[in-house]
Scaffold this motif. Structure first.
Motif: not given
Length: 260
Positions: A210-216
């Motif tokens: 979820i964090f990786d998606w949010s950063r992108a």
């Protein structure tokens, strides 16, 4: 539907979404609060009821034979039992919103964690769980073990931004509030009294994902990730989809997050 009246006990985030849906299925729908005039401004005055589990004199405000959707923690257990004795549960259908935190996973270090279905043991040291199990075993209540709820005003990306959670390998299970509201009504209509159903979108994800998606997609800044050894849970919803016949309407978390 056999009964024509529904009382929503505790009109919080989920209940506000349930209320308009229930109004299409029930002849009468009531919402309760300790302070109805203050806390239920969007509910018509004649559909507001004062109810406080800690004040037995308010229990008489609940109409006889009405179905009940219990939306707050079923605790303390002693008060739950006393209310149940006064509420004549045998004449009602009762749905109770519980939590997947009820499941006792012990000290398992398996990773990914095993899938958890409704046969998994629950932690009866938790007062809320004892209250839920009393209602299930003695009143025929249907327990919904609900995953983390998200939707308008409840965004997991915000949880990361504010530090409420941090990226980690820990698995999290989520459910969109609109799915949960529909499942509540499906449970009252088709659920088997005394049964338990897990409620999630069926796609556990790690906070890292979820964090990786949010950063992108949401310009989320880099966050220091602690060394979290917790594995989290992976919640199975096979019983919900197969026995209750419900199809998740919001299965793609990341698609939904774009619209929040």
């Amino acid at each position: 539907m056999e009964h024509d009246t529904l009382v929503i006990l505790g009109a919080g985030y989920t209940a506000r979404v349930v209320f308009p849906l229930a109004s299409r299925r029930y002849v009468q729908v009531f919402a309760t609060s300790r302070e109805p005039a203050k806390n239920l401004p969007t509910v018509a005055p004649d559909q507001r009821l004062q109810f406080d589990l800690a004040q037995p004199d308010t229990w008489r405000n609940i109409p006889e034979r009405a179905d009940l959707l219990w939306c707050f923690p079923a605790t303390p257990p002693e008060a739950v039992q006393q209310f149940a004795a006064a509420a004549n549960p045998s004449s009602r259908r009762i749905g109770v919103l519980g939590s997947t935190s009820a499941y006792d996973v012990g000290r398992s270090t398996d990773y990914p964690p095993p899938w958890i279905d409704e046969t998994a043991p629950v932690d009866l040291t938790k007062p809320r769980v004892r209250g839920e199990e009393f209602l299930r075993l003695h009143c025929g209540a249907i327990i919904l073990r609900v995953a983390g709820i998200y939707g308008p005003g409840r965004n997991p990306v915000t949880w990361l931004k504010t530090g409420r959670v941090r990226p980690s390998r820990k698995y999290v299970n989520l459910i969109h509030v609109e799915d949960l509201a529909a499942i509540c009504l499906a449970t009252l209509e088709r659920g088997i009294p005394g049964e338990t159903y897990n409620v999630s979108d069926g796609s556990p994800r790690t906070w890292n994902e979820i964090f990786d998606w949010s950063r992108a997609h949401c310009e989320l800044s880099l966050i220091a990730a602690p060394d979290v050894r917790e594995t989290g849970k992976r919640i199975s919803i096979s019983k919900l989809t197969e026995q209750l016949g419900y199809t998740i309407q919001h299965p793609d978390l990341f698609k939904e997050l774009l619209g929040l």
